[in-house]
Design an enzyme around this catalytic site. Structure first.
Site, PDB file in Angstrom:
ATOM      1  N   ALA A   1       1.069  -1.206   0.515  1.00  9.45           N
ATOM      2  CA  ALA A   1      -0.046   0.151  -0.128  1.00  9.45           C
ATOM      3  C   ALA A   1       0.998   1.463   0.200  1.00  9.45           C
ATOM      4  O   ALA A   1       0.563   1.983  -0.762  1.00  9.45           O
ATOM      5  CB  ALA A   1      -0.458   0.226   1.445  1.00  9.45           C
ATOM      6  N   ASP A   2       1.829   1.411   1.003  1.00  4.72           N
ATOM      7  CA  ASP A   2       3.112   2.382   0.877  1.00  4.72           C
ATOM      8  C   ASP A   2       3.426   2.799  -0.311  1.00  4.72           C
ATOM      9  O   ASP A   2       4.090   4.067  -0.858  1.00  4.72           O
ATOM     10  CB  ASP A   2       4.241   2.006   1.461  1.00  4.72           C
ATOM     11  CG  ASP A   2       3.755   1.247   2.873  1.00  4.72           C
ATOM     12  OD1 ASP A   2       3.096   0.199   2.816  1.00  4.72           O
ATOM     13  OD2 ASP A   2       4.625   1.321   4.083  1.00  4.72           O
ATOM     14  N   GLY A   3       3.728   1.680  -1.234  1.00  5.00           N
ATOM     15  CA  GLY A   3       4.321   2.457  -2.675  1.00  5.00           C
ATOM     16  C   GLY A   3       3.081   3.294  -3.544  1.00  5.00           C
ATOM     17  O   GLY A   3       3.622   4.180  -4.337  1.00  5.00           O
TER      18      GLY A   3
END
Length: 387
Positions: free
Chosen positions: A170-172
């Site tokens: 998700a961070d990406g």
């Protein structure tokens, strides 16, 4: 104006909620009723207090990896809101220190997209978020091609491959999606948007829960393979914060008539609708969004990203003001009166990780670059809100 800002800063400095014996904000931190929108001077004073503290205590000579680079995305928003040239110079010194690059390998045969902190992980999104700030600085000038050369080189190589599995966590989405919209805005080349959508679709297939309208941090945490301590779906607040903030940034760069815009607006609104009812009365979101008992207590980074997204959506007409302003103001109230300490230190930031961890201590002394960046993003949006 300086006197007004200083006065507002002093006022804010005396409002931090005192913790109870356990080190968490007392129940008095909850604010009820229809709170007014804070004055622009109050938002600007908070920016000056938070960013002044950070830049006095943190040198710009740090690496370009995600934890530091995310701070600079907030610093650039703070510069846009205040016009404080010291903020821009701080990010320019950081960019110069890193040679306007992320991971520095020039051997393309060794470039990797898996997790890694070394210079050969060029295609890993955590080494690409720095490009957001480099592009912003380039647009501000001087428009020296060196400032965006590495961003163009890396992203052009990436979108020239047939792979679509670059964003597997998700961070990406926060790290890299806005890089592609910024490059599109800079060049007018739609190939950046086409590939962004392909990568986004892949990420959705891995992590998006269509029933909850939220994102798992990555495929390891998908229900029912993984659950919270009470057997519920475990959506990590900062993970969903990354996505919600990324969607706001993408929409900020996409033209109103762009054919891709409706899909991003739909997802942004769906997430906002999912987030609003699970906010705690005190204004924060717990680390496990649907199971407050999994890791109870306040957390700043996820809350700040959600508050930023809500404020941006209201400011830009994507979210209904009457529906979402109360939640945005509760989030702001937590940030301004609990998370930000009298000296400007941002507290209650969950340390680097990938999930909500039962028993992990997160208190007023817990801070990190990315949490400060998230607070600055939210404060910049509050500063531009219509009163």
């Amino acid at each position: 104006m300086a006197g007004i800002l200083i006065g507002a800063a002093l006022l804010l400095g005396g409002c931090a909620e005192l913790p109870d014996a356990a080190g968490t904000p007392s129940a008095g931190a909850a604010r009820t009723g229809a709170a007014p929108v804070p004055a622009r001077a109050e938002a600007l004073a908070l920016i000056e207090r938070v960013n002044g503290y950070w830049q006095r205590t943190t040198p710009p000579t740090e690496w370009a990896f995600w934890n530091v680079a995310v701070y600079h995305t907030g610093n650039m928003a703070a510069y846009a809101a205040t016009g404080n040239e010291a903020y821009r110079r701080y990010s320019e010194r950081w960019a110069d220190y890193n040679g306007w690059r992320g991971a520095k390998s020039d051997d393309r045969s060794q470039w990797k997209l898996t997790y890694g902190e070394t210079d050969d992980h060029v295609l890993f999104g955590d080494w690409q978020v720095c490009f957001q700030t480099y592009i912003d600085l380039y647009r501000l000038g001087p428009q020296d091609p060196r400032r965006i050369a590495r961003a163009r080189e890396v992203m052009d190589y990436e979108i020239g491959t047939d792979r679509v599995d670059y964003w597997w966590w998700a961070d990406g989405l926060y790290m890299a999606m806005p890089v592609m919209t910024k490059l599109y805005a800079l060049t007018g080349e739609r190939r950046y948007l086409d590939k962004m959508v392909a990568y986004f679709d892949y990420a959705n297939g891995l992590m998006y829960d269509a029933d909850a309208h939220l994102y798992y941090r990555d495929a390891r945490y998908v229900y029912p393979r993984h659950t919270s301590v009470n057997g519920r779906k475990d959506f990590w607040a900062r993970g969903d914060g990354w996505v919600f903030a990324a969607l706001a940034k993408v929409l900020a760069d996409l033209p109103r008539d762009d054919p891709y815009r409706p899909r991003f607006e739909e997802r942004f609104r769906a997430m906002a609708a999912a987030l609003r009812p699970i906010q705690r009365p005190e204004g924060y979101w717990t680390r496990s969004l649907l199971d407050p008992d999994h890791a109870p207590g306040p957390e700043t980074s996820g809350t700040a990203f959600f508050t930023y997204g809500l404020l941006w959506g209201i400011n830009d007409g994507v979210l209904d003001r009457a529906t979402y302003l109360p939640a945005a103001l509760r989030g702001w109230d937590y940030l301004a009166h609990v998370a930000v300490q009298p000296d400007g230190k941002v507290g209650y930031v969950q340390p680097i990780g990938d999930r909500a961890i039962p028993g992990q201590v997160v208190d007023r002394d817990s801070t990190a670059h990315f949490g400060v960046g998230a607070v600055l993003l939210a404060a910049a949006e509050m500063a531009r809100m219509k009163r």
